[in-house]
Scaffold this active site. Structure first.
Site, PDB file in Angstrom:
ATOM      1  N   ASP A 107      -0.430   4.494  18.126  1.00 16.49           N
ATOM      2  CA  ASP A 107       0.378   5.705  18.279  1.00 16.49           C
ATOM      3  C   ASP A 107      -0.269   6.690  19.242  1.00 16.49           C
ATOM      4  OD1 ASP A 107       2.416   4.913  16.672  1.00 16.49           O
ATOM      5  OD2 ASP A 107       1.933   6.196  14.968  1.00 16.49           O
ATOM      6  N   ASP A 165      -8.611   0.809   9.201  1.00 17.41           N
ATOM      7  CA  ASP A 165      -8.595   1.906  10.159  1.00 17.41           C
ATOM      8  C   ASP A 165      -9.447   1.532  11.368  1.00 17.41           C
ATOM      9  OD1 ASP A 165      -6.902   3.385   8.623  1.00 17.41           O
ATOM     10  OD2 ASP A 165      -8.425   4.770   7.855  1.00 17.41           O
ATOM     11  N   ASP A 175     -12.107   2.515  12.757  1.00 18.15           N
ATOM     12  CA  ASP A 175     -13.572   2.479  12.719  1.00 18.15           C
ATOM     13  C   ASP A 175     -14.114   1.488  11.687  1.00 18.15           C
ATOM     14  OD1 ASP A 175     -12.381   4.394  10.879  1.00 18.15           O
ATOM     15  OD2 ASP A 175     -14.425   4.873  10.250  1.00 18.15           O
ATOM     16  N   ASP A 197      -1.074   6.210   1.123  1.00 17.69           N
ATOM     17  CA  ASP A 197      -1.750   5.118   0.428  1.00 17.69           C
ATOM     18  C   ASP A 197      -1.715   5.309  -1.082  1.00 17.69           C
ATOM     19  OD1 ASP A 197      -3.360   7.365   0.544  1.00 17.69           O
ATOM     20  OD2 ASP A 197      -4.923   6.415   1.757  1.00 17.69           O
TER      21      ASP A 197
END
Length: 534
Positions: free
Chosen positions: A136, A195, A197, A289
Site C-alpha cells: 500500500d 509484517d 520487519d 487482528d
C-alpha cells in the site's frame, strides 16, 4: 514628597494587591476544601484502590496459572494431536497443504527485503506455497523497489505475487481482505501473516501447520515475537519487558485455560475457513487482528499459542513511533470493547466462564483498568493527596500492591530485573497516553480510527539478526521538533507536588515525585531512546 521615587511606591502597591488576592484565594480554598475537594478526592482514592485490587487479583491469578502450566500442563504437542509432515518421494508434495503467506507493507523502505527474503526461504514445497506482498506504499520509489525484489525472487522459481491497490481503504485489514479475494488463493487452506520487519525461520511452517491439519477445531496458531534490537537503547529495553510479560504470561494463560487470546496481527497462521466463518477482516477499529480473534472465538474456534516458536522482529526505537503505536494498541481494544461487549454477552456458543474471561479479564482489566489505575492513581490522585493532607492513602495501596504487581510483571524478562525501577517510571509516563487513547476509543472520539504505521529502521539486518552491543548515542535535534507539551505539563505538576511534600509532607512521597518528574521531563523533550543502559 519630591524625593520619593515611584520605585518605592509601586512595589508597595503591588505587594498589597498581591497579598489581598492571595488571601482571598486562600479563603476560597478553605471554604470549598472541606465540603467539596476532600470528599471528591477521597472518593477518587477509593475508586483507585478498587482498581488496584482488581489489577492485583488479575496478576496473581495469571501468576498462579502460569506456574501450574509450567509445572503440570502438557506441552502443546501432547495436548493436541501433532504429526510432522514428512517428504515422500512416492506421493510427491500432495501431503502438504497449500499455504498463503501475506506480507502487508506501507513505505517499508528499510525492511521490505527482510520479510520477503525470510518468506521465500521457508522450508515448504514451492508448488504448495503462495507468497503475496500487499504493498500500500504511497512512495513510488519504494513501490518500485518492492516490486523489483518480488521479481527477483520470482525469477528464482518462487511463487510470489506483488499486489497493489488504488487506495488504502481499511488500511491493513483492507489489504488483507483484498488479498484473500484473488483467484489464485482460492485453493489455499491456511494463511500466515508477517509484517514487513518479521523474519520467520525456515522451519516455521513445519512446526505450526501440523497443529491445524490434525486439529480441525483450531483456527489460529500464534508464534512469539523475538526482538532483534532490544539492546539498542533504553526505550527498546522497556518495551521488551512489557511485551515479554504479554507473551510469557498473558498469551500462555489464555491459550492454556480458554484456548483464547488476542491475535497479535503478525507471526500467526489462520485457517482460512475460520476467517470466512467469522465474517472476514473488518476495519471498524485499529485492531483488526483482535477483532477477528474475538469473532472467531465466539463461533467456537480455538487458538493455540506456541511460545517455543519464535519470529524475529523489530521494536520501535524512536519515542514518536512508540507513542503512535501505543495509541493504536490502547485505543483500538477500548473501541472494540464498546462495539462487541453486548455481542459477547448474547452469544450462546461459548460457555459462561469464557465470556467472563473475555469481558472482565481480557478487555476490562487488561485493556482499560490497567491503564487507568496507573495514570489516575500514581500520576494524579496520589500527588493531589499531598496538597490535601486530610485525604489519606493506606500504605498497602500506595506501596505494597504496586510493588507486588511490578514484581509479577518482571517475570517475563529476568535479564532486565535491574531496570525494573526505570520501567515503572516509564510505564507511568506512557499510561498518560494509554489512558487518553482508551477514553478516545470508548467514546469513539476523533482519533478513534487513526492509523499511523509504526516506523521501522531495519535494526535487525545483520546476518544473524543480532544487534547486541549496538550503541546509539545522543543526537542533536532542534528542541521544538522534540517538544511534547503534555509530558512537560505533568512534569511541572508533579514537581510542584514534590516540592510541597518536601516542605510540608510526612510520607516522603517527594522522592518518587521528583524521579517521576524527571521521567516526564525527559519524555517531554523526546530524549527517550537516545542512549543504552549498562
Amino acid at each position: 514628597m519630591e524625593g520619593v521615587s515611584p520605585k518605592f511606591v509601586l512595589p508597595e502597591t503591588f505587594d498589597g494587591v498581591r497579598m489581598e488576592i492571595t488571601g482571598q484565594l486562600g479563603m476560597i480554598w478553605e471554604l470549598v476544601k472541606a465540603p467539596v475537594i476532600v470528599p471528591v478526592l477521597q472518593l477518587a482514592v477509593y475508586i483507585c484502590l478498587l482498581m488496584s485490587v482488581m489489577l492485583l487479583c488479575e496478576r496473581v491469578y495469571m501468576g498462579i496459572v502460569i506456574v501450574l502450566v509450567k509445572l503440570f500442563w502438557k506441552k502443546p504437542n501432547k495436548r493436541y494431536k501433532f504429526e510432522p509432515i514428512h517428504d515422500d518421494e512416492e506421493i510427491g508434495t500432495s501431503n502438504f497443504p497449500v499455504v498463503l503467506v501475506q506480507i502487508p507493507m506501507f513505505n517499508e523502505r528499510e525492511v521490505y527485503k527482510l520479510s520477503i527474503g525470510a518468506a521465500c526461504g521457508l522450508s515448504w514445497p514451492s508448488d504448495r506455497l503462495v507468497i503475496q506482498v500487499l504493498d500500500d506504499s504511497t512512495d513510488p520509489t519504494v513501490k518500485q523497489m518492492v516490486e523489483m525484489e518480488c521479481q527477483r525472487w520470482a525469477s528464482k522459481g518462487i511463487n510470489i505475487r506483488y499486489q497493489i491497490r488504488e487506495n488504502r481503504v481499511g488500511y491493513k485489514a483492507g489489504a488483507l481482505k483484498e488479498g484473500l479475494k484473488r483467484s489464485y488463493v482460492k485453493h489455499c487452506e491456511y494463511v500466515v501473516i508477517f509484517d514487513a520487519d518479521f523474519q520467520p525461520e525456515p522451519d516455521f511452517l513445519r512446526r505450526s501447520i501440523p497443529f491445524l491439519i490434525h486439529n480441525p477445531n483450531i483456527a489460529l496458531v500464534q508464534a512469539r515475537w523475538r526482538f532483534v534490537n532490544s539492546d539498542e537503547c533504553l526505550l527498546t529495553r522497556m518495551q521488551e519487558m512489557s511485551l515479554d510479560y504479554h507473551f510469557t504470561v498473558e498469551q500462555e494463560v489464555g491459550s492454556s485455560t480458554h484456548a483464547f487470546f488476542g491475535f497479535n496481527g503478525t507471526a500467526g497462521i489462520w485457517r482460512i475457513a475460520a476467517i470466512n466463518e467469522a465474517g472476514g477482516w473488518k476495519d471498524r477499529t485499529t485492531v483488526e487482528d483482535m477483532d477477528l480473534a474475538v469473532r472467531a472465538s465466539l463461533r467456537g474456534w480455538k487458538f493455540l499459542y506456541l511460545g517455543d516458536l519464535q519470529v524475529k522482529s523489530e521494536l520501535p526505537s524512536t519515542f514518536r513511533a512508540f507513542r503512535f503505536q501505543q495509541h493504536r494498541w490502547s485505543c483500538g481494544p477500548a473501541n472494540l470493547f464498546r462495539k462487541m461487549v453486548m455481542e459477547i454477552i448474547r452469544n450462546k456458543k461459548v460457555r459462561f466462564w469464557k465470556k467472563v474471561y473475555v469481558i472482565y479479564s481480557f478487555f476490562f482489566v487488561r485493556k482499560i483498568i490497567a491503564h487507568w489505575v496507573t495514570f489516575c492513581f500514581y500520576c494524579v490522585v496520589l500527588p493531589l493527596t499531598i496538597l490535601v493532607p486530610e485525604v489519606k492513602v493506606p500504605i498497602w495501596g500506595s506501596v505494597y500492591i504496586p510493588s507486588i504487581i511490578t514484581i509479577l510483571n518482571s517475570v517475563g524478562t529476568p535479564r532486565s530485573i535491574h531496570l525494573l525501577f526505570y520501567w515503572i517510571l516509564f510505564e507511568n509516563v506512557m499510561s498518560l497516553h494509554r489512558t487518553k487513547a482508551t477514553l478516545i476509543g470508548l467514546f469513539e472520539a476523533g482519533r478513534a480510527n487513526e492509523w499511523v504505521v509504526t516506523a521501522k529502521l531495519g535494526s535487525g539486518q545483520s546476518a544473524k539478526g543480532n544487534t547486541k552491543g549496538l550503541k546509539r548515542f545522543p543526537r542533536i535535534f532542534k528542541l521544538p521538533d522534540r517538544l511534547n507539551t503534555l509530558e512537560l505539563g505533568f512534569a511541572a505538576f508533579l514537581f510542584v507536588c514534590g516540592c510541597y511534600d518536601f516542605v510540608h509532607g510526612k510520607n516522603n512521597y517527594f522522592i518518587y515525585l521528583f524521579l517521576q518528574t524527571l521521567s516526564f521531563f525527559i519524555s517531554g523533550l523526546g530524549w527517550i531512546g537516545t542512549y543504552v543502559p549498562s
